[in-house]
Design a protein around this motif. Structure first.
Motif, PDB file in Angstrom:
ATOM      1  N   GLY A 114       5.906   4.236  -7.590  1.00 20.50           N
ATOM      2  CA  GLY A 114       4.457   4.418  -7.614  1.00 20.50           C
ATOM      3  C   GLY A 114       3.711   3.098  -7.604  1.00 20.50           C
ATOM      4  N   ARG A 115       4.205   2.126  -8.387  1.00 23.49           N
ATOM      5  CA  ARG A 115       3.552   0.820  -8.432  1.00 23.49           C
ATOM      6  C   ARG A 115       3.624   0.117  -7.079  1.00 23.49           C
ATOM      7  N   VAL A 116       4.789   0.173  -6.459  1.00 22.97           N
ATOM      8  CA  VAL A 116       4.962  -0.471  -5.153  1.00 22.97           C
ATOM      9  C   VAL A 116       4.058   0.180  -4.108  1.00 22.97           C
ATOM     10  N   ALA A 117       4.030   1.520  -4.108  1.00 24.16           N
ATOM     11  CA  ALA A 117       3.177   2.218  -3.139  1.00 24.16           C
ATOM     12  C   ALA A 117       1.713   1.830  -3.336  1.00 24.16           C
ATOM     13  N   GLY A 118       1.281   1.755  -4.594  1.00 23.01           N
ATOM     14  CA  GLY A 118      -0.097   1.356  -4.862  1.00 23.01           C
ATOM     15  C   GLY A 118      -0.392  -0.052  -4.381  1.00 23.01           C
ATOM     16  N   LEU A 119       0.560  -0.980  -4.583  1.00 22.51           N
ATOM     17  CA  LEU A 119       0.374  -2.358  -4.135  1.00 22.51           C
ATOM     18  C   LEU A 119       0.295  -2.451  -2.614  1.00 22.51           C
ATOM     19  N   VAL A 120       1.215  -1.767  -1.930  1.00 22.77           N
ATOM     20  CA  VAL A 120       1.237  -1.840  -0.465  1.00 22.77           C
ATOM     21  C   VAL A 120      -0.048  -1.272   0.124  1.00 22.77           C
ATOM     22  N   TYR A 121      -0.433  -0.094  -0.323  1.00 17.49           N
ATOM     23  CA  TYR A 121      -1.643   0.518   0.222  1.00 17.49           C
ATOM     24  C   TYR A 121      -2.899  -0.227  -0.240  1.00 17.49           C
ATOM     25  N   GLY A 122      -2.863  -0.820  -1.444  1.00 16.84           N
ATOM     26  CA  GLY A 122      -3.996  -1.609  -1.902  1.00 16.84           C
ATOM     27  C   GLY A 122      -4.175  -2.872  -1.074  1.00 16.84           C
ATOM     28  N   VAL A 123      -3.074  -3.603  -0.827  1.00 20.02           N
ATOM     29  CA  VAL A 123      -3.136  -4.813  -0.002  1.00 20.02           C
ATOM     30  C   VAL A 123      -3.598  -4.466   1.407  1.00 20.02           C
ATOM     31  N   SER A 124      -3.064  -3.385   1.957  1.00 17.83           N
ATOM     32  CA  SER A 124      -3.455  -2.956   3.306  1.00 17.83           C
ATOM     33  C   SER A 124      -4.937  -2.603   3.359  1.00 17.83           C
ATOM     34  N   THR A 125      -5.425  -1.932   2.321  1.00 16.25           N
ATOM     35  CA  THR A 125      -6.835  -1.536   2.302  1.00 16.25           C
ATOM     36  C   THR A 125      -7.749  -2.749   2.171  1.00 16.25           C
ATOM     37  N   ILE A 126      -7.347  -3.734   1.381  1.00 18.27           N
ATOM     38  CA  ILE A 126      -8.122  -4.975   1.332  1.00 18.27           C
ATOM     39  C   ILE A 126      -8.171  -5.606   2.725  1.00 18.27           C
ATOM     40  N   GLY A 127      -7.044  -5.578   3.426  1.00 19.37           N
ATOM     41  CA  GLY A 127      -7.030  -6.056   4.804  1.00 19.37           C
ATOM     42  C   GLY A 127      -7.976  -5.263   5.687  1.00 19.37           C
ATOM     43  N   ASN A 128      -8.031  -3.943   5.484  1.00 25.96           N
ATOM     44  CA  ASN A 128      -8.968  -3.108   6.240  1.00 25.96           C
ATOM     45  C   ASN A 128     -10.398  -3.581   6.066  1.00 25.96           C
ATOM     46  N   VAL A 129     -10.766  -3.851   4.806  1.00 23.54           N
ATOM     47  CA  VAL A 129     -12.139  -4.282   4.503  1.00 23.54           C
ATOM     48  C   VAL A 129     -12.427  -5.628   5.158  1.00 23.54           C
ATOM     49  N   VAL A 130     -11.507  -6.576   4.999  1.00 23.04           N
ATOM     50  CA  VAL A 130     -11.698  -7.910   5.583  1.00 23.04           C
ATOM     51  C   VAL A 130     -11.786  -7.821   7.104  1.00 23.04           C
ATOM     52  N   GLY A 131     -10.881  -7.028   7.707  1.00 22.05           N
ATOM     53  CA  GLY A 131     -10.898  -6.883   9.154  1.00 22.05           C
ATOM     54  C   GLY A 131     -12.182  -6.274   9.665  1.00 22.05           C
TER      55      GLY A 131
END
Length: 205
Positions: A147-164
């Motif tokens: 659960g922690r890993v999934a949250g980190l991966v999707y969280g990092v990806s979502t931050i990338g979404n915002v920046v992009g």
């Protein structure tokens, strides 16, 4: 069972997660620029773009989960990203022809706009959508941390979404134009693929 991944490999996956997230949403923003001369930039065009992105991600997530059940590797993710990069690199040279053909054949109604958005976005974003499920599998060392890993991966990806989204819309499009940005995105993805092809070795506990 997924391949072992070293600490360097873990860092590479998180970095690529951020960059893929940037490109994914940045390319959605570019989609509106490619559609605009032929289908306008109204709510219908945006509905088509958003729906296509969500469908692509759903397909990518399902496909990624199927790959996880076989033998996920960083090379597998790299291959998916490289194919997406190649598709994206073809868009600037082919988009006008494809858009004009759809407009001439179907018109400019909802079905035509949706087809145009699909032609632009579905293939590369589906391929990029496979990234997160496979990455979670590779990064998870035990069932307890899934659960922690999934949250980190999707969280990092979502931050990338915002920046992009923000960088593409407010910095890149006004200064260098949609076609040049598309080529830059393809290069970024190819760079991510190259990183993921590196044999990082076994992960440490």
């Amino acid at each position: 069972m997924s391949e072992p991944v070293s600490r360097a490999g873990l860092l590479a996956i998180y970095i690529c997660s951020f960059l893929v997230g940037c490109v994914l949403m940045g390319f959605e923003m570019l989609g509106s620029r490619y559609l605009n001369p032929y289908f306008g930039s109204g709510i219908g065009a945006w509905a088509s773009l958003i729906s296509t992105v969500l469908c692509a991600l759903a397909i990518g997530y399902f496909a990624g989960s199927a790959i996880v059940d076989r033998q996920p590797t960083t090379r597998t993710i790299g291959t998916m990203i490289l194919i997406a990069a190649a598709y994206m690199a073809l868009v600037p040279a082919t988009a006008d022809t494809v858009m004009a053909d759809i407009l001439d054949t179907i018109g400019d109604g909802p079905s035509a706009t949706l087809m145009a958005a699909t032609a632009l976005l579905l293939v590369p974003l589906t391929l990029l959508g496979t990234f997160s499920p496979i990455a979670v599998s590779l990064l998870t060392r035990s069932a307890g941390e899934a659960g922690r890993v999934a949250g980190l991966v999707y969280g990092v990806s979502t931050i990338g979404n915002v920046v992009g989204t923000l960088v593409t819309t407010f910095a890149l499009i006004p200064t260098i134009g949609s076609r040049a940005i598309t080529y830059y995105f393809a290069v970024i993805l190819a760079g991510c693929a190259a990183i993921l092809f590196i044999p990082f070795g076994k992960k440490t506990s």
